[in-house]
Every structure is written in structure tokens, then in C-alpha cells.
Design a protein around this motif. Structure first.
Motif, PDB file in Angstrom:
ATOM      1  N   LEU A  34      31.306  59.044  99.412  1.00 57.06           N
ATOM      2  CA  LEU A  34      32.310  60.024  98.977  1.00 57.06           C
ATOM      3  C   LEU A  34      32.591  61.049 100.069  1.00 57.06           C
ATOM      4  O   LEU A  34      33.749  61.414 100.305  1.00 57.06           O
ATOM      5  N   ARG A  35      31.559  61.506 100.750  1.00 60.36           N
ATOM      6  CA  ARG A  35      31.759  62.490 101.816  1.00 60.36           C
ATOM      7  C   ARG A  35      32.558  61.898 102.970  1.00 60.36           C
ATOM      8  O   ARG A  35      33.391  62.572 103.571  1.00 60.36           O
ATOM      9  N   ARG A  36      32.316  60.643 103.265  1.00 56.41           N
ATOM     10  CA  ARG A  36      32.986  59.973 104.379  1.00 56.41           C
ATOM     11  C   ARG A  36      34.456  59.662 104.063  1.00 56.41           C
ATOM     12  O   ARG A  36      35.286  59.627 104.962  1.00 56.41           O
ATOM     13  N   ALA A  82      38.399  57.821  96.835  1.00 57.16           N
ATOM     14  CA  ALA A  82      37.685  57.315  98.009  1.00 57.16           C
ATOM     15  C   ALA A  82      38.024  55.851  98.257  1.00 57.16           C
ATOM     16  O   ALA A  82      38.224  55.432  99.402  1.00 57.16           O
ATOM     17  N   PHE A  83      38.106  55.066  97.187  1.00 55.25           N
ATOM     18  CA  PHE A  83      38.457  53.651  97.309  1.00 55.25           C
ATOM     19  C   PHE A  83      39.859  53.504  97.908  1.00 55.25           C
ATOM     20  O   PHE A  83      40.066  52.730  98.853  1.00 55.25           O
ATOM     21  N   GLU A  84      40.820  54.255  97.369  1.00 51.31           N
ATOM     22  CA  GLU A  84      42.183  54.211  97.906  1.00 51.31           C
ATOM     23  C   GLU A  84      42.213  54.642  99.367  1.00 51.31           C
ATOM     24  O   GLU A  84      42.927  54.063 100.185  1.00 51.31           O
ATOM     25  N   ASN A  85      41.438  55.669  99.697  1.00 45.49           N
ATOM     26  CA  ASN A  85      41.400  56.164 101.075  1.00 45.49           C
ATOM     27  C   ASN A  85      40.814  55.124 102.028  1.00 45.49           C
ATOM     28  O   ASN A  85      41.274  55.004 103.166  1.00 45.49           O
ATOM     29  N   THR A  86      39.818  54.366 101.586  1.00 44.55           N
ATOM     30  CA  THR A  86      39.238  53.340 102.469  1.00 44.55           C
ATOM     31  C   THR A  86      40.262  52.251 102.764  1.00 44.55           C
ATOM     32  O   THR A  86      40.322  51.746 103.887  1.00 44.55           O
ATOM     33  N   ILE A  87      41.076  51.903 101.772  1.00 51.07           N
ATOM     34  CA  ILE A  87      42.128  50.901 101.992  1.00 51.07           C
ATOM     35  C   ILE A  87      43.139  51.440 103.003  1.00 51.07           C
ATOM     36  O   ILE A  87      43.540  50.745 103.941  1.00 51.07           O
ATOM     37  N   ALA A  88      43.542  52.693 102.834  1.00 49.65           N
ATOM     38  CA  ALA A  88      44.505  53.306 103.756  1.00 49.65           C
ATOM     39  C   ALA A  88      43.938  53.365 105.169  1.00 49.65           C
ATOM     40  O   ALA A  88      44.649  53.080 106.147  1.00 49.65           O
ATOM     41  N   HIS A  89      42.664  53.730 105.305  1.00 48.55           N
ATOM     42  CA  HIS A  89      42.035  53.794 106.637  1.00 48.55           C
ATOM     43  C   HIS A  89      41.993  52.419 107.284  1.00 48.55           C
ATOM     44  O   HIS A  89      42.227  52.281 108.489  1.00 48.55           O
ATOM     45  N   LYS A  90      41.684  51.402 106.486  1.00 47.96           N
ATOM     46  CA  LYS A  90      41.614  50.042 107.016  1.00 47.96           C
ATOM     47  C   LYS A  90      42.975  49.600 107.535  1.00 47.96           C
ATOM     48  O   LYS A  90      43.082  49.052 108.643  1.00 47.96           O
TER      49      LYS A  90
END
Length: 106
Positions: A34-36, A82-90
Motif C-alpha cells: 500500500l505504501r509503495r 493500489a491495484f489500479e495504480n500498479t496497472i497504470a505504473h506497469k
């Protein structure tokens, strides 16, 4: 980072947390993830949506406050963000790789 518009019905707190999770801090792994993968804006937007204070969300994420039934919905929404953000970062990283590869003629 990600938006939380309309996430309420999509996130079922009871599917993420069980009775055994309440009254103690979230796991170290969840805290790190979550922090990341969330920002202060995610915390603020979720605090407003859930009527839970920013500081409560922060303290749960940083494991200085326990998960409760009152703050669990906010933490569930934060997990979704956080899940949505990881997809966007990828996706952004993949685009950056293509761009840099073209500059390097790889």
C-alpha cells in the motif's frame, strides 16, 4: 495516481478481511504494498468518501493503528486504488521502455 470514483459497490470488505483481521495491524506485506502503490491523494480521496480521517488511514497503513470494522472499508478501497495504480505504473513503464529503446536503437 488512481481515482476511486464509483468503487463503493465494487469492493466487498467482508471478502478482503475476516473477523480474525480486526483489532490488530494489517500485515507487513500489505503495508509495504500500500505504501509503495498509493499516494497522499489516494488517502485523502478515500478519507472523504468513507468519512474516515486521513490520519486513521495513514496510521493503519503504517501499522501504528489496528484494522477495525469502522476503517476496514477505507482500507479495502485503498487496496483497490493500489491495484489500479500498479496497472497504470506497469503500462507507463512499458511505454517508457519502448520510447527509450527507440532512442537507443534497440
Amino acid at each position: 495516481m488512481g481515482s476511486i470514483k464509483g468503487l463503493g459497490p465494487l469492493v466487498k470488505t467482508e471478502l478482503i478481511f475476516g473477523e480474525e483481521d480486526y483489532g490488530k495491524p494489517i500485515t507487513e506485506q500489505l503495508s509495504e504494498v500500500l505504501r509503495r502503490n498509493t499516494s497522499k491523494n489516494d488517502f485523502a480521496n478515500i478519507a472523504i468518501k468513507c468519512n474516515v480521517s486521513f490520519s486513521t488511514i495513514r496510521d493503519v497503513v503504517y501499522r501504528t493503528n489496528s484494522l477495525t470494522k469502522l476503517n476496514a472499508h477505507a482500507i479495502s478501497l485503498l487496496i483497490h486504488a493500489a491495484f489500479e495504480n500498479t496497472i497504470a505504473h506497469k503500462l507507463q513503464a512499458e511505454g517508457d521502455m519502448l520510447y527509450l529503446g527507440n532512442l537507443l536503437n534497440i
